[in-house]
Design a protein around this motif. Sequence first.
Motif, PDB file in Angstrom:
ATOM      1  N   ARG A 134       0.833  -1.206   0.000  1.00 51.48           N
ATOM      2  CA  ARG A 134       0.000   0.000   0.000  1.00 51.48           C
ATOM      3  C   ARG A 134       0.862   1.248   0.000  1.00 51.48           C
ATOM      4  N   GLU A 135       0.254   2.289  -0.556  1.00 50.02           N
ATOM      5  CA  GLU A 135       0.954   3.559  -0.651  1.00 50.02           C
ATOM      6  C   GLU A 135       1.068   4.227   0.721  1.00 50.02           C
ATOM      7  N   ARG A 136       2.214   4.764   1.025  1.00 52.86           N
ATOM      8  CA  ARG A 136       2.378   5.563   2.255  1.00 52.86           C
ATOM      9  C   ARG A 136       3.429   6.634   2.009  1.00 52.86           C
ATOM     10  N   SER A 137       3.221   7.789   2.629  1.00 50.59           N
ATOM     11  CA  SER A 137       4.114   8.922   2.392  1.00 50.59           C
ATOM     12  C   SER A 137       5.035   9.104   3.575  1.00 50.59           C
ATOM     13  N   ARG A 138       6.224   9.554   3.275  1.00 51.96           N
ATOM     14  CA  ARG A 138       7.246   9.736   4.307  1.00 51.96           C
ATOM     15  C   ARG A 138       7.111  11.129   4.947  1.00 51.96           C
ATOM     16  N   ASN A 139       7.449  11.211   6.207  1.00 51.49           N
ATOM     17  CA  ASN A 139       7.465  12.452   6.970  1.00 51.49           C
ATOM     18  C   ASN A 139       8.192  13.565   6.179  1.00 51.49           C
ATOM     19  N   ALA A 140       7.464  14.669   5.928  1.00 53.71           N
ATOM     20  CA  ALA A 140       8.025  15.743   5.089  1.00 53.71           C
ATOM     21  C   ALA A 140       9.274  16.356   5.718  1.00 53.71           C
ATOM     22  N   ASP A 141       9.281  16.477   7.045  1.00 50.69           N
ATOM     23  CA  ASP A 141      10.455  17.085   7.696  1.00 50.69           C
ATOM     24  C   ASP A 141      11.702  16.233   7.458  1.00 50.69           C
ATOM     25  N   SER A 142      11.529  14.913   7.518  1.00 49.83           N
ATOM     26  CA  SER A 142      12.705  14.049   7.331  1.00 49.83           C
ATOM     27  C   SER A 142      13.192  14.122   5.881  1.00 49.83           C
ATOM     28  N   ASP A 192       2.822  12.219  -7.234  1.00 49.60           N
ATOM     29  CA  ASP A 192       1.795  13.260  -7.108  1.00 49.60           C
ATOM     30  C   ASP A 192       0.709  12.898  -6.109  1.00 49.60           C
ATOM     31  N   SER A 193       0.667  11.665  -5.670  1.00 45.67           N
ATOM     32  CA  SER A 193      -0.314  11.374  -4.612  1.00 45.67           C
ATOM     33  C   SER A 193       0.349  11.409  -3.227  1.00 45.67           C
ATOM     34  N   TYR A 194       1.550  12.007  -3.167  1.00 43.31           N
ATOM     35  CA  TYR A 194       2.196  12.233  -1.857  1.00 43.31           C
ATOM     36  C   TYR A 194       1.249  13.039  -0.979  1.00 43.31           C
ATOM     37  N   TYR A 195       1.091  12.621   0.256  1.00 33.78           N
ATOM     38  CA  TYR A 195       0.171  13.313   1.172  1.00 33.78           C
ATOM     39  C   TYR A 195       0.566  12.934   2.582  1.00 33.78           C
ATOM     40  N   TRP A 196       1.090  13.884   3.305  1.00 37.52           N
ATOM     41  CA  TRP A 196       1.561  13.572   4.658  1.00 37.52           C
ATOM     42  C   TRP A 196       0.824  14.409   5.692  1.00 37.52           C
ATOM     43  N   LEU A 197       0.346  13.719   6.697  1.00 36.68           N
ATOM     44  CA  LEU A 197      -0.379  14.400   7.775  1.00 36.68           C
ATOM     45  C   LEU A 197       0.606  14.683   8.899  1.00 36.68           C
ATOM     46  N   ASP A 249      -0.863  19.661  13.124  1.00 37.51           N
ATOM     47  CA  ASP A 249      -2.237  19.523  12.653  1.00 37.51           C
ATOM     48  C   ASP A 249      -2.424  20.089  11.239  1.00 37.51           C
ATOM     49  N   LYS A 250      -1.509  19.761  10.356  1.00 38.03           N
ATOM     50  CA  LYS A 250      -1.697  20.171   8.956  1.00 38.03           C
ATOM     51  C   LYS A 250      -1.173  19.085   8.013  1.00 38.03           C
ATOM     52  N   THR A 251      -1.572  19.236   6.762  1.00 45.39           N
ATOM     53  CA  THR A 251      -1.153  18.232   5.791  1.00 45.39           C
ATOM     54  C   THR A 251      -0.150  18.843   4.826  1.00 45.39           C
ATOM     55  N   VAL A 252       0.652  17.981   4.216  1.00 39.52           N
ATOM     56  CA  VAL A 252       1.601  18.449   3.197  1.00 39.52           C
ATOM     57  C   VAL A 252       1.283  17.701   1.902  1.00 39.52           C
ATOM     58  N   THR A 253       0.975  18.459   0.845  1.00 34.05           N
ATOM     59  CA  THR A 253       0.725  17.849  -0.465  1.00 34.05           C
ATOM     60  C   THR A 253       2.041  17.763  -1.231  1.00 34.05           C
ATOM     61  N   PHE A 254       2.002  17.146  -2.412  1.00 32.74           N
ATOM     62  CA  PHE A 254       3.236  17.047  -3.182  1.00 32.74           C
ATOM     63  C   PHE A 254       3.721  18.434  -3.617  1.00 32.74           C
ATOM     64  N   ALA A 255       2.772  19.303  -4.024  1.00 30.07           N
ATOM     65  CA  ALA A 255       3.171  20.652  -4.444  1.00 30.07           C
ATOM     66  C   ALA A 255       3.868  21.369  -3.284  1.00 30.07           C
ATOM     67  N   GLN A 256       3.319  21.212  -2.087  1.00 31.91           N
ATOM     68  CA  GLN A 256       3.936  21.871  -0.920  1.00 31.91           C
ATOM     69  C   GLN A 256       5.304  21.279  -0.597  1.00 31.91           C
ATOM     70  N   LEU A 257       5.413  19.965  -0.744  1.00 35.77           N
ATOM     71  CA  LEU A 257       6.714  19.327  -0.489  1.00 35.77           C
ATOM     72  C   LEU A 257       7.764  19.842  -1.481  1.00 35.77           C
ATOM     73  N   LEU A 258       7.366  19.911  -2.757  1.00 33.34           N
ATOM     74  CA  LEU A 258       8.281  20.415  -3.794  1.00 33.34           C
ATOM     75  C   LEU A 258       8.795  21.791  -3.411  1.00 33.34           C
TER      76      LEU A 258
END
Length: 478
Positions: free
Chosen positions: A200-208, A232-237, A242-251
Motif C-alpha cells: 500500500r501507498e504511504r508517504s514519508r514524513n516531510a520534515d525528514s 503526485d499522490s504524496y500526502y503527509w499528515l 495539525d496540517k497536511t503536506v501535499t506534493f506541491a507543498q513538499l516540492l
Amino acid sequence: MLESLSTKVQDESRQGEAYAPSAAGGREYKKKFYIESYGCAMNFSDSEIVASILNDNGFGATGNYAEADLVLLNTCSIREKAEQNVRQRLHLFRQVKQSKPGLLIGVLGCMAERLKGKLLEEEKLVDLVVGPDAYRTLPSLIEEAETGQKAVNVLLSREETYADISPVRLDSNGVTAFVSIMRGCNNMCAFCVVPFTRGRERSRNADSIVRECAGLFEKGFREVTLLGQNVDSYYWLDEAADKTVTFAQLLEKVALIDPLLRVRFSTSHPKDITDDVLHTMARYENICNYIHLPVQSGSTRILQLMNRTYTREWYLAKIDRILSIIPDCGLSTDIIAGFCTETEQDHQDSLSLMAYSKYDMSYMFFYSERPGTLAAKRYADDVPEETKKRRLDEIVKLQNRLSHESNQRDIGKTFKVLIEGDSKKSTEDWKGRTSQNKMVIFPKAGTSAGKGDYVWVNIEDCTTATLIGNTVQEEVIL
Ligand code: SAH
Ligand code: SF4
Ligand code: F3S
C-alpha cells in the motif's frame, strides 16, 4: 527510470549494477557485503538504505563479490526478463558459493516479495529472502542464516518509510542523489506487479525528507530526485502541527532549501499531477522543467483495459496544460506495445499520440504478462510475440526520430547545465544536464568550472541522445 536521456528499449537498462565501497567513512568492519541492484530507481535507493542498516551492524560494502561474506541481489519483477536476469546471476553465485561455503546469498526486493518462500525451493543456494518493507530485520535474519537456517521476511507494512535511516551514498557522483518520498502503490494498473510487491501507498514524513535533502546540499550535492511510484499522490499528515503536506507543498519546501539545489521528481501518474504542482514548478527556477508522464497506450480502449483511469483525450489535454504553464517543459513517457487485445489501430493510436506529445525520450516495452495481476486473471495475452516486437520496433524508430528532432530544435540555444562529471567518452569533456533533463557534452577547456557547478552552454550540435556544446559563461553566484 532516470538514468539516461537516450532513446532505448528499456529491458532493465539499469541492471545488476554493483556498488563500490566509497562511503565507509574510515570505519572498520568485521564483515563485508556485496550488493547488486536491478530495476527502478526506487530499488537503487533502497539498496542505499540496506547499506546503511548493514553498516550499522558491522558490515562494510565491497565492490568485489569474491571478498564478500554476504552477497545481496536487490531484484525486480516488472517483466519476465527482469526475473530471468536475476536467475542467471544466481547461477554464477552458485559457483562462487561452491568455493566459499560460508558465503550467504540473499534475494531482496520485488522478486523476493512476489515469490516468497518459493524462491528458496527453486533456488537452493539462496539463504535469505527479504521483501522491501523488511530491511530493518536484515541483521537478525543474517544471524539466523549464519546458523545454517534459511531466513525469510516478506511482511509488507502500511507504515514503513525508513524515514529515520540516512541512506549510505555508495557509488555516487557526489552531485545528484535520489531521495525516496513515498513507498508502495494504490493504483491497480492491470499489467503491473508493483502493488503486489511494494504494498500500500504511504508517504514519508516531510520534515525528514527536507532534512535529508538539506544534508545532501551541505555535503556538496546539487540535485535531488524525489522518488515514488506515484509522487503526485504524496500526502503527509503532520499530526504535531495539525496540517497536511501535499506534493506541491513538499516540492516547494525542498526548492526553498537553496536556489542552487535542483529538484526533480519521478514518477507522475497523469491522473494525479495537479495545476498546483505545475504552478509550483513554474514559480521556482530550481525545480527542473521536466516531467516523466507515462502514458502506456494511445488508445482509450486499451487504457481502459489497463485500468489507467484516463482517456487519450484527457492525457493529451494534460500535455497541453503542462506546456501552457511551463512552455519549455521536457517530456518523456513509458509505452507498452502489444497489451492484451491491442489491434493495429490501437497501435497506430499510440504512435500518433507520441507524435503529438513530441516526447524528448521514452522507455518502451513490449507487454510481459505477470502472474497474479488483473490482466493475467482477466485477459488473454493474445498479441503474438512477433507482432509485439514489430510494434515495439516501430515505436522505437518513431521515438528516435522525435528525440533527434527535439535535440535539433535546441541547436543555437543556451542552457544552464549542472556539471555531473567527466563525459563517458573523454576526460577532456564535461557532461551535465539541462533543466529539461537532456545530457550535454562540452569541452573542459572552455571553462574553469568543475563538478557540481552550473555553467551556461551554447548548443552547437547533437546526436539522438546527447546535446553537444560550448561553455558561454560560468554561473555567477553572488
Ligand atoms: N509507477 C510508474 C511505473 C512503474 S513501472 C508509473 O505508473 O508510471 C515502469 C514501467 O514499466 C511502466 O510505466 C510500464 O510502462 C512498464 N511495465 C509495467 N508492467 C509491465 C508489464 N507487465 N509488461 C511490460 N511493461 C510493463
Ligand atoms: Fe504500476 Fe500503475 Fe502503480 Fe505505476 S501506477 S506502479 S504502473 S500500478
Ligand atoms: Fe521492478 Fe519493483 Fe521497481 S518490480 S520496477 S524494482 S518497484
